[in-house]
Structures are given as C-alpha cells and as structure tokens.
Design a protein around this motif. Structure first.
Motif, PDB file in Angstrom:
ATOM      1  N   THR A 124       0.833  -1.188   0.000  1.00 15.84           N
ATOM      2  CA  THR A 124       0.000   0.000   0.000  1.00 15.84           C
ATOM      3  C   THR A 124       0.872   1.244   0.000  1.00 15.84           C
ATOM      4  N   VAL A 125       0.277   2.374  -0.281  1.00 16.04           N
ATOM      5  CA  VAL A 125       0.969   3.654  -0.138  1.00 16.04           C
ATOM      6  C   VAL A 125       0.779   4.079   1.308  1.00 16.04           C
ATOM      7  N   ILE A 126       1.894   4.153   2.039  1.00 23.43           N
ATOM      8  CA  ILE A 126       1.851   4.464   3.470  1.00 23.43           C
ATOM      9  C   ILE A 126       3.090   5.252   3.842  1.00 23.43           C
ATOM     10  N   GLY A 127       2.914   6.336   4.552  1.00 22.41           N
ATOM     11  CA  GLY A 127       4.061   7.102   5.012  1.00 22.41           C
ATOM     12  C   GLY A 127       3.805   8.588   4.981  1.00 22.41           C
ATOM     13  N   VAL A 128       4.535   9.311   5.796  1.00 26.18           N
ATOM     14  CA  VAL A 128       4.345  10.758   5.927  1.00 26.18           C
ATOM     15  C   VAL A 128       5.348  11.563   5.117  1.00 26.18           C
ATOM     16  N   TYR A 129       6.414  10.922   4.661  1.00 23.73           N
ATOM     17  CA  TYR A 129       7.420  11.646   3.883  1.00 23.73           C
ATOM     18  C   TYR A 129       6.998  11.717   2.411  1.00 23.73           C
ATOM     19  N   GLU A 130       7.381  12.782   1.745  1.00 24.35           N
ATOM     20  CA  GLU A 130       6.982  12.991   0.357  1.00 24.35           C
ATOM     21  C   GLU A 130       7.370  11.806  -0.530  1.00 24.35           C
ATOM     22  N   TRP A 131       8.560  11.269  -0.363  1.00 23.75           N
ATOM     23  CA  TRP A 131       8.998  10.162  -1.212  1.00 23.75           C
ATOM     24  C   TRP A 131       8.139   8.916  -1.003  1.00 23.75           C
TER      25      TRP A 131
END
Length: 117
Positions: free
Chosen positions: A13-20
C-alpha cells in the motif's frame, strides 16, 4: 469467545508521511484475531456460519490497494472499522507492522483492539 486467526498477511500500500513515500507502495504485515463463536460452523461443517478468513484476507488486500494513509495508526483504525462493519465482527485485535521503517528495527507498528469480546 473463540478466535479466528490471520497471521503475517502481507499487503502492499501507499503508506508514510514523507513525500517520497507518497509515490511508492510499501509492504505492511498484519496479524488479526477475530472473535466469533465457531461452534455452529463446527457442528454443521458450514463455512457460512463462521468468519471466512479467505474472504476477509481478500478484502484486506483490496482495502490496502485502494487506500493510502500517512500513518500506520490511521491504516489500522480505518481497516478495523471497515472489517467490523462489513463482517459483523464483535471484537478484533489487529497488529500492523511496517518492516524496514526504522533501520535498526525489524519492523515498527501498532496493535489495536476494538469492540467487545
């Protein structure tokens, strides 16, 4: 109350707080305990009388594929709510791990319990 288990279910999944992180899919690993009374299903050998772990697993993979969140906490909370609603699960324990998020740890994550057992 009995528990149906789904262990080490891997989803991308798309998960994370950083732009990359917002442009890539990352793996999450889930463990679930789902409360139910298995006696009717066991008595009649009838899948329709218990929680269908294959159907639940497929729904989780679909959920992960169609949603993106910044926080693992948000993923866990929304997934738990969806599962409880769609599968009439009275209680669940959900552990969500994000392997490789912290270089010195095998994984980081959260464990939540929702509902009444």
């Amino acid at each position: 109350m009995d528990r149906v288990l789904i262990e080490s279910l891997a989803v991308d999944t798309v998960i994370g707080v950083y732009e990359w992180e917002r442009h890539i899919q990352q793996r999450l690993v889930l463990d679930l305990e789902l409360a139910t009374d298995i006696r009717p299903a066991a008595r009649d050998d009838d899948l329709t009388l218990t929680l269908d772990y294959a159907a639940i697993s497929e729904r989780i993979v679909d959920f992960a594929d169609k949603h993106s969140f910044g926080l693992v906490e948000t993923f866990a909370e929304r997934l738990a709510a969806m599962l409880r609603e769609e599968f009439a699960i009275a209680w669940l324990r959900l552990t969500v791990r994000k392997p490789g998020a912290v270089p010195a740890a095998a994984a980081v994550g959260v464990c939540i319990e929702r509902g009444e057992c």
